[in-house]
Scaffold this motif. Structure first.
Motif, PDB file in Angstrom:
ATOM      1  N   VAL A 104       8.270   7.132   8.119  1.00  0.00           N
ATOM      2  CA  VAL A 104       7.644   7.058   6.806  1.00  0.00           C
ATOM      3  C   VAL A 104       7.048   8.417   6.487  1.00  0.00           C
ATOM      4  N   LYS A 105       6.943   8.699   5.202  1.00  0.00           N
ATOM      5  CA  LYS A 105       6.366   9.967   4.781  1.00  0.00           C
ATOM      6  C   LYS A 105       5.365   9.719   3.663  1.00  0.00           C
ATOM      7  N   ARG A 106       4.652  10.744   3.281  1.00  0.00           N
ATOM      8  CA  ARG A 106       3.652  10.654   2.239  1.00  0.00           C
ATOM      9  C   ARG A 106       4.289  10.126   0.956  1.00  0.00           C
ATOM     10  N   GLY A 107       3.647   9.133   0.324  1.00  0.00           N
ATOM     11  CA  GLY A 107       4.156   8.578  -0.919  1.00  0.00           C
ATOM     12  C   GLY A 107       5.005   7.335  -0.749  1.00  0.00           C
ATOM     13  N   ASP A 108       5.431   7.020   0.481  1.00  0.00           N
ATOM     14  CA  ASP A 108       6.209   5.802   0.714  1.00  0.00           C
ATOM     15  C   ASP A 108       5.306   4.581   0.594  1.00  0.00           C
ATOM     16  N   PHE A 109       5.917   3.448   0.297  1.00  0.00           N
ATOM     17  CA  PHE A 109       5.183   2.195   0.193  1.00  0.00           C
ATOM     18  C   PHE A 109       5.530   1.309   1.381  1.00  0.00           C
ATOM     19  N   VAL A 110       4.524   0.613   1.902  1.00  0.00           N
ATOM     20  CA  VAL A 110       4.711  -0.299   3.026  1.00  0.00           C
ATOM     21  C   VAL A 110       3.976  -1.598   2.742  1.00  0.00           C
ATOM     22  N   LEU A 111       4.417  -2.641   3.412  1.00  0.00           N
ATOM     23  CA  LEU A 111       3.764  -3.939   3.335  1.00  0.00           C
ATOM     24  C   LEU A 111       2.907  -4.082   4.590  1.00  0.00           C
ATOM     25  N   VAL A 169       0.842  -1.197   0.000  1.00  0.00           N
ATOM     26  CA  VAL A 169       0.000   0.000   0.000  1.00  0.00           C
ATOM     27  C   VAL A 169       0.875   1.243   0.000  1.00  0.00           C
ATOM     28  N   ARG A 170       0.283   2.365  -0.412  1.00  0.00           N
ATOM     29  CA  ARG A 170       0.988   3.653  -0.437  1.00  0.00           C
ATOM     30  C   ARG A 170       0.476   4.523   0.694  1.00  0.00           C
ATOM     31  N   ILE A 171       1.367   5.174   1.416  1.00  0.00           N
ATOM     32  CA  ILE A 171       0.981   6.055   2.521  1.00  0.00           C
ATOM     33  C   ILE A 171       0.491   7.379   1.949  1.00  0.00           C
ATOM     34  N   LEU A 172      -0.705   7.775   2.359  1.00  0.00           N
ATOM     35  CA  LEU A 172      -1.280   9.033   1.913  1.00  0.00           C
ATOM     36  C   LEU A 172      -1.067  10.144   2.926  1.00  0.00           C
ATOM     37  N   GLU A 173      -1.230   9.800   4.218  1.00  0.00           N
ATOM     38  CA  GLU A 173      -1.206  10.836   5.231  1.00  0.00           C
ATOM     39  C   GLU A 173      -0.990  10.225   6.606  1.00  0.00           C
TER      40      GLU A 173
END
Length: 155
Positions: free
Chosen positions: A62-69, A27-31
């Motif tokens: 983590v910041k906006r736009g980073d990807f995490v599992l 997933v991508r971090i939005l906020e």
């Protein structure tokens, strides 16, 4: 365990490359929502909250736009998943080579060119944080050329 030792173990664990299980998703971090909660978007476009486990807190950011599992939490109503791993650019390249990366997260404009450039250059400049709170410095273009053209027209 000291803070430095804990950080060393957490960073070493994040660096391990492994294929995600069937229950895990990218997933991508939005906020950031505060209290170690982050709003994310999955490959289908659904947005929901995920929690950051205690082992990552104050050790990895983590910041906006980073990807995490993430792995889903069965009892979660508002918070639907928990972060398992923070994905780096190296993880993203490896997941693409293993065909585990969601096609929806690939850029439609120039993703192939960008991937080729990433493979050819191992520059660290892409990973450097850019402060978006300040305006970029003004660049003065060569004014002498434009002023000489204007003076010729007036004569």
């Amino acid at each position: 365990m000291s803070k430095a030792t804990k950080r060393k173990h957490v960073v070493k664990e994040v660096a391990v490359l492994s294929v995600p299980t069937e229950s895990q998703s990218v997933v991508r971090i939005l906020e950031s929502r505060g209290n170690n909660l982050h709003e994310v978007e999955d490959s289908t476009g659904d947005q929901y909250l995920v929690s950051m486990p205690t082992k990552f807190r104050r050790n990895i950011w983590v910041k906006r736009g980073d990807f995490v599992l993430v792995e889903p939490i069965p009892e979660g109503d508002k918070v639907k998943a928990e972060i398992v791993k923070i994905l780096t650019r190296e993880h993203q390249r490896w997941y693409r080579s293993q065909n585990c990366w969601p096609k929806e997260f690939d850029d439609s404009s120039g993703s192939d060119e960008k991937n080729k450039n990433d493979e050819n250059s191992d520059s660290e400049e892409d990973d450097i944080f850019v402060n978006t709170n300040r305006l970029p410095p003004n660049r003065i273009e060569d004014v002498s050329e434009s002023s000489s053209d204007d003076s010729d027209d007036s004569v």
